[in-house]
Structure formats: C-alpha cells, structure tokens
Design a protein around this motif. Structure first.
Motif, PDB file in Angstrom:
ATOM      1  N   ASP A 181      69.675  71.578  17.494  1.00  0.00           N
ATOM      2  CA  ASP A 181      68.526  72.338  17.974  1.00  0.00           C
ATOM      3  C   ASP A 181      69.033  73.178  19.147  1.00  0.00           C
ATOM      4  O   ASP A 181      69.084  72.712  20.285  1.00  0.00           O
ATOM      5  CB  ASP A 181      67.409  71.387  18.400  1.00  0.00           C
ATOM      6  N   ASN A 182      69.392  74.401  18.886  1.00  0.00           N
ATOM      7  CA  ASN A 182      70.085  75.212  19.896  1.00  0.00           C
ATOM      8  C   ASN A 182      69.198  75.646  21.056  1.00  0.00           C
ATOM      9  O   ASN A 182      69.672  75.755  22.196  1.00  0.00           O
ATOM     10  CB  ASN A 182      70.698  76.460  19.237  1.00  0.00           C
ATOM     11  N   ASP A 183      67.916  75.899  20.789  1.00  0.00           N
ATOM     12  CA  ASP A 183      67.049  76.404  21.852  1.00  0.00           C
ATOM     13  C   ASP A 183      66.087  75.353  22.394  1.00  0.00           C
ATOM     14  O   ASP A 183      65.237  75.652  23.239  1.00  0.00           O
ATOM     15  CB  ASP A 183      66.266  77.628  21.367  1.00  0.00           C
ATOM     16  N   ASP A 235      63.556  73.796  21.017  1.00  0.00           N
ATOM     17  CA  ASP A 235      62.150  73.911  20.627  1.00  0.00           C
ATOM     18  C   ASP A 235      61.718  72.833  19.648  1.00  0.00           C
ATOM     19  O   ASP A 235      60.599  72.849  19.134  1.00  0.00           O
ATOM     20  CB  ASP A 235      61.877  75.298  20.042  1.00  0.00           C
ATOM     21  N   GLU A 282      68.286  74.514  13.945  1.00  0.00           N
ATOM     22  CA  GLU A 282      68.641  75.814  13.378  1.00  0.00           C
ATOM     23  C   GLU A 282      70.037  75.856  12.760  1.00  0.00           C
ATOM     24  O   GLU A 282      70.237  76.491  11.724  1.00  0.00           O
ATOM     25  CB  GLU A 282      68.578  76.914  14.453  1.00  0.00           C
TER      26      GLU A 282
END
Length: 236
Positions: A181-183, A185, A189
């Motif tokens: 989960d790169n961001d 949220d 992704e």
C-alpha cells in the motif's frame, strides 16, 4: 614596669621567647585534646567510614547488575510459545460476513488471513482481496471492502496470504508475490514477484495449499501434487 622588664630578662636568659613558649603550650594542649576526644565525635567518624564502605559496595553491585542486564539484552530470546487454549466441548458456525463471488470466473474465496491491524482478509482465485473489519467487536464484520482488484491480472489463483508489516505476502499459483500500500490509503497498488516457478502450482479446482506461519515467523506451504511440505524462505 621594673617587674615586666625583669620577667622578659628571665625569659631571654632561659633561651626562649614568649612566642615560643606560647606555641609549645598550644601544641601540648592540642595533644591533650586529641587524647581525650569526645566519644560522640569518634562515633560519627566511625559511622562516616562505614557509610563510605557501604557506598563502595553498592557501586560494585550496581556495576555488576548493569553488566548482567546488558548480557541478557544481547542474548536472543526464544520463539514465542502458543497460548494453551482449553479443548472445546462443542462448536457451531455463525455468519461473520460475505464476499461477492463470480462463479463464471471461478472467483471463489481461496484464502483467509489477517493484516497488521488484525483485520480479517479474504482473497479470491481471481486475485481480489477484501478486508472485513469488526470494529465494534460484536463478532460480525462491519463492512466488506475491496482493497486489491488485480485489474492488471498480476495475481490469479491466490491460495494463501500472510501480513508482513504493512505489506502482504501472497502465494498465487507457482509464484510468491508481495503487495504494498504505497500511499497508506488502505488499498494495495503495487505487486512485486518474490519467487516464480515454485512446484506448488495448482488447478483452480483443487484444494488450497495455503500458507501457515509458525510462532517464530517462518512460513510453510505444500506441493499438493507431490505431498512435499515447503518452507518459504524470505530474503532481504
């Protein structure tokens, strides 16, 4: 006046001055006072000596204790032991939640796991991953939320998953993949393949081989065709 002069003459005749005489008398008085010191003073001096000796001993003990603590911290701890739960007398199943499936795509639930926050995760054969949190603790999922859709079809045939921090390790067909989960949220992704060509490939109609995590963090799976048990070794 005559008497004073006579006394001074007598002192000079004896070979000493008045000052020397006073000093001799003072030294004698000091020696006498030392010989007859107050017992209270002697007791206090003894107590002070004992206190200094005790201070030295405590300092030595503190140094030894610090060394022992440092040695314990440097020693690897043993693997955590599983909590011993009593054997149940009976069991039943209750509905916790559900995931939308598509039988035309063989999109059935293939694996369950938990994320780093202890929320239940469900993965399907089509590579979709859902989270089913129970925030109020009533034993029923509050929602079913899609957190990975696999629109690029990078996964498929998901058969097992386990959390590693904020990432997920998936066993999907002959591959081991890592989801991130790169961001932050809550939706994953990126997909990274950690290994490929594993012997644990399987048909979508066969039973899931899954991933099992040991108390010390090791991961295990199986090759359902040969019966071999596989240990998944993660490398930096």
């Amino acid at each position: 006046m005559v008497v004073a002069v006579f006394a001074l003459v007598m002192l000079n005749t004896a070979g000493c001055s008045a000052i020397e005489l006073y000093q001799d008398q003072s030294s004698a008085a000091a020696g006498s006072a030392s010989a007859t010191a107050d017992p209270t003073v002697l007791a206090l001096e003894g107590a002070l000596a004992d206190a200094r000796a005790t201070e030295g001993a405590l300092s030595t003990e503190a140094t030894q204790a610090a060394a022992a603590i440092a040695a314990l911290n440097a020693t690897p701890t043993s693997a955590p032991t599983a909590v011993a739960l009593p054997a149940p007398a009976s069991a039943e199943t209750v509905l916790y939640g559900s995931v939308p499936i598509d039988s035309d795509r063989l999109n059935i639930i293939a694996a369950l796991g938990f994320d780093a926050d202890g929320q239940l995760l469900a993965a399907t054969r089509a590579g979709e991953i859902y989270v089913l949190p129970d925030r109020d603790g009533d034993g029923v999922a509050d929602e079913t939320r899609l957190i990975f859709a696999d629109e690029a079809q990078q996964l498929s045939q998901v058969a097992g998953l386990v959390a590693r921090g904020e990432a997920l390790i998936l066993l999907n067909g002959p591959r081991i993949s890592l989801l991130r989960d790169n961001d932050g949220d809550g939706v994953y992704e990126s997909v990274t393949q950690l290994a490929e060509g594993l012997p644990a490939d399987q048909s979508p109609l066969q039973a899931s081989n899954g991933i099992v995590e040991s108390p010390d963090g090791r991961l295990f799976s199986v090759d359902i065709r040969s019966g071999e048990i596989l240990q998944i070794v993660l490398r930096d």
